[in-house]
Design an enzyme around this catalytic site. Structure first.
Site, short mmCIF file in Angstrom:
data_model
loop_
_atom_site.label_atom_id
_atom_site.label_comp_id
_atom_site.label_asym_id
_atom_site.label_seq_id
_atom_site.Cartn_x
_atom_site.Cartn_y
_atom_site.Cartn_z
N ARG A 101 0.75 -1.27 0.00
CA ARG A 101 0.04 -0.07 -0.09
C ARG A 101 0.91 1.21 0.22
O ARG A 101 1.76 1.33 0.80
CB ARG A 101 -0.97 0.10 1.19
CG ARG A 101 -1.85 1.33 1.42
CD ARG A 101 -2.64 1.14 2.56
NE ARG A 101 -3.41 2.51 2.46
CZ ARG A 101 -3.53 3.23 3.48
NH1 ARG A 101 -3.07 3.14 4.53
NH2 ARG A 101 -4.43 4.46 3.38
N HIS A 146 -3.30 10.81 1.02
CA HIS A 146 -2.85 10.85 2.29
C HIS A 146 -2.39 12.03 2.94
O HIS A 146 -0.90 12.07 3.16
CB HIS A 146 -1.73 9.48 2.37
CG HIS A 146 -1.65 8.76 3.81
ND1 HIS A 146 -1.63 7.49 3.85
CD2 HIS A 146 -1.29 9.53 4.92
CE1 HIS A 146 -1.48 7.24 5.18
NE2 HIS A 146 -1.25 8.48 5.88
N GLU A 191 -7.94 8.08 6.24
CA GLU A 191 -8.43 8.67 7.44
C GLU A 191 -8.98 10.17 7.59
O GLU A 191 -8.25 11.08 7.97
CB GLU A 191 -7.43 8.68 8.46
CG GLU A 191 -6.93 7.29 9.07
CD GLU A 191 -5.84 7.54 10.19
OE1 GLU A 191 -5.38 8.23 10.56
OE2 GLU A 191 -5.24 6.29 10.43
N ASN A 331 -7.89 1.27 9.51
CA ASN A 331 -6.86 1.39 10.16
C ASN A 331 -6.91 1.56 11.62
O ASN A 331 -7.91 2.09 11.93
CB ASN A 331 -6.08 2.92 9.74
CG ASN A 331 -5.58 3.15 8.57
OD1 ASN A 331 -5.56 2.20 7.94
ND2 ASN A 331 -5.21 4.27 8.28
N TYR A 333 -5.17 0.80 15.55
CA TYR A 333 -4.01 0.68 16.28
C TYR A 333 -4.20 0.34 17.73
O TYR A 333 -3.49 -0.44 18.51
CB TYR A 333 -3.10 1.94 16.22
CG TYR A 333 -2.52 2.19 14.81
CD1 TYR A 333 -3.14 2.86 13.78
CD2 TYR A 333 -1.26 2.10 14.69
CE1 TYR A 333 -2.65 3.32 12.65
CE2 TYR A 333 -0.49 2.29 13.52
CZ TYR A 333 -1.04 2.81 12.44
OH TYR A 333 -0.71 3.18 11.27
N GLU A 400 -3.81 -0.35 7.73
CA GLU A 400 -2.94 0.01 8.73
C GLU A 400 -2.94 -0.72 9.97
O GLU A 400 -3.97 -0.84 10.56
CB GLU A 400 -3.03 1.42 8.97
CG GLU A 400 -2.19 2.43 7.77
CD GLU A 400 -2.05 3.83 8.09
OE1 GLU A 400 -1.89 4.24 9.44
OE2 GLU A 400 -2.36 4.46 7.06
C1 BGC Z 1 -1.77 7.46 9.53
C2 BGC Z 1 -0.16 7.22 9.23
C3 BGC Z 1 0.54 7.45 10.48
C4 BGC Z 1 0.08 6.44 11.46
C5 BGC Z 1 1.11 6.42 13.03
C6 BGC Z 1 -1.97 7.03 10.70
O1 BGC Z 1 -3.17 7.49 11.35
O2 BGC Z 1 -2.55 6.99 8.44
O3 BGC Z 1 0.06 8.11 8.18
O4 BGC Z 1 1.96 7.25 10.20
O5 BGC Z 1 -1.24 6.52 11.74
O6 BGC Z 1 0.69 7.70 13.56
#
Ligand code: BGC
Length: 498
Positions: A101, A146, A191, A331, A333, A400
């Site tokens: 990607r 992006h 995002e 995405n 995390y 992500e």
């Molecule tokens: C973004 C990335 C960023 C990552 C870590 C994501 O929200 O798309 O560009 O590096 O978070 O912060």
């Protein structure tokens, strides 16, 4: 997803979910599951003014205000992927991944953002990259936007000017016609919540405007219309021959109620609606979430404003945006604990007050080197199930997922992170039968981490940003991920389904 958690009210209570030496599944990933890695143009390319590239908002933002980043640095050179793209593809090949990607820098191919002038060397850069990927059997997943809006378009008002959706449509058409023969999976915007909240809601991201009570909602509407425009252009003009898929990429933490109380449960769902449904509902269900419409309308009228600060979507706009997806790009995390608080008295218009809630992290979730990111692998399984049940997207792609640290080569916490989240994902796939078809880990390289500059690392490959050559070195997490890709197994030995 660098949300300014520090600016939120934090309060900590007991745990809700046990994290620690959790069980990692010993089942295999399905043969059809695609493993990959992800990046974004401004974060890796550099070459900021080379070969006719136009200026974008991040170039301008950081040239004028270098103190916006922790280390005073910017993306002028970044990982130098503008010159080292072949080496990057070589790394991807060594990983054995089947998908990469990356994003196109809008101003590299259309210097002013407008389709009236195409910059051929910029086009050639992406064509060369796409051809090299194809030669190595790596499918591209290409993001059109992006966060690096051409500066000229920002001067027209950026994501606050409805006409930017038209410019975006034209840009998308150029990209589809130039690159579409190589691309089978497109993502329109990455995002949009981050673009609006961080770029137009506080001073963190370019263009650095603080319009947290109204501009952010206008930005959201315009990005959704831009996404939908690109979708319809692809659908009508390109899909019949190019036969690809197109969607947008949305992000959210998993929002866990801080207690079992009805109030906290309602708060967690409201958090989901304000932070995720804000964009997902119009695309997957039609219209803004009801709770947003009601609360923002009520608060606006109490503030003495004769209309809702959340701009209405007309029936025509609802129909235009609804259904503009072929998959769900996610995405993910981390997780947050969400608690109820009584609404503040009406004061200034503000998204955080519109939403309410307190946000915190459970102290038992291991912390990364950045305040917003904790190790909470259960978030993955819960979130893809939530999306599957509520939005019924047919297919989910994890665009992500990654860990932030300051380690150089030995990065055991990153190994734990990918192992834990992939295990949680595999449970969702095999046990809950959620159709997740791919995963691009963030990120291929230690890249330019927005306002953290180069102080925070998220790569599976280390990059020496002090060396003129931007030397790349395998980290232990990179070697682990390579093995996972090769074996489709997260532990030493896997077993077939019984
Ligand atoms: C973004 C990335 C960023 C990552 C870590 C994501 O929200 O798309 O560009 O590096 O978070 O912060």
């Amino acid at each position: 997803m660098n949300l300014p958690l520090k600016t939120l009210i934090l309060f900590f209570t007991g745990c809700c979910c046990v994290v620690g030496e959790e069980n990692i599944t010993n089942r295999y990933f399905p043969e059809t599951f695609q493993f990959g890695l992800a990046s974004a143009a401004y974060q890796v390319e550099g070459g900021w003014n080379e070969d006719g590239k136009g200026e974008n908002i991040w170039d301008r933002f950081l040239h004028e205000q270098p103190n916006r980043t922790t280390d005073g640095k910017n993306g002028d050179v970044a990982c130098d992927s503008y010159h080292k793209w072949k080496e990057d593809v070589e790394l991807l090949k060594e990983f054995g991944v089947s998908v990469y990607r990356f994003s196109i820098s809008w101003a590299r191919i259309l210097p002013d953002g407008s389709a009236n002038r195409i910059n051929q060397p910029g086009v050639d850069y992406y064509l060369n990259l796409l051809k090299e990927l194809k030669a190595n059997n790596i499918e591209p997943l290409v993001t059109l936007y992006h966060w690096d809006l051409p500066q000229h378009l920002s001067e027209l008002g950026g994501w606050l000017n409805p006409q930017i959706a038209d410019y975006f449509g034209e840009y998308a058409r150029v990209a589809f016609s130039l690159f579409g023969d190589y691309v089978k999976r497109w993502a329109t915007v990455n995002e949009p919540k981050s673009t609006c909240l961080l770029g137009y809601g506080n001073t963190m991201d370019a263009p650095g405007l603080v319009l947290i009570g109204d501009g952010i909602y206008q930005c959201a509407k315009i990005q959704l219309l831009a996404h939908a425009k690109a979708y319809h252009i692809y659908d009508k003009e390109f899909r019949p021959t190019q036969k690809g898929k197109i969607s947008l990429v949305l992000d959210t933490p998993w929002n866990e109620p801080i207690s079992d109380s009805a109030n906290d449960k309602e708060a967690a769902e409201r958090e989901m609606q304000f932070g995720f449904g804000w964009f997902a509902n119009p695309v997957y269900l039609g219209d803004w979430p009801d709770v947003m419409k009601e609360r923002i309308n009520n608060r606006s009228s109490q503030e003495g404003i004769g209309f809702s600060r959340l701009p209405e979507l007309s029936q025509e706009e609802i129909d235009y945006i609804n259904g503009t997806f072929d998959y769900f790009g996610l995405n993910i995390y981390t997780a947050l604990l969400v608690g109820y608080i009584p609404d503040d008295d009406i004061s200034v218009p503000n998204y955080w007050l519109d939403k309410g809630n307190t946000l915190s992290s459970d102290p038992s979730w291991p912390a990364s080197s950045t305040d917003w990111l904790h190790y909470a692998p259960f978030a993955m399984r819960k979130l893809v199930n939530y999306i599957n049940d509520l939005y019924k997207p047919g297919e989910i792609f994890i665009t992500e997922n990654g860990w932030c640290d300051e380690e150089l080569i030995e990065d055991p916490d990153r190994i734990r992170y990918h192992k834990g989240y992939l295990s949680s994902l595999l449970d969702a796939i095999l046990i809950d039968k959620v159709n997740v078809v791919g995963y691009t880990a963030w990120s291929l390289l230690d890249n330019f981490e927005w306002t953290s500059g180069y102080t925070q690392r998220l790569g599976l490959i280390y990059v020496d940003h002090d060396s003129p050559n931007r030397t790349r070195t395998w980290k232990s997490s990179g070697l682990y991920y390579k093995k996972v890709v090769e074996t489709r197994c997260l532990v030493d030995t896997c077993i077939d389904e019984i």
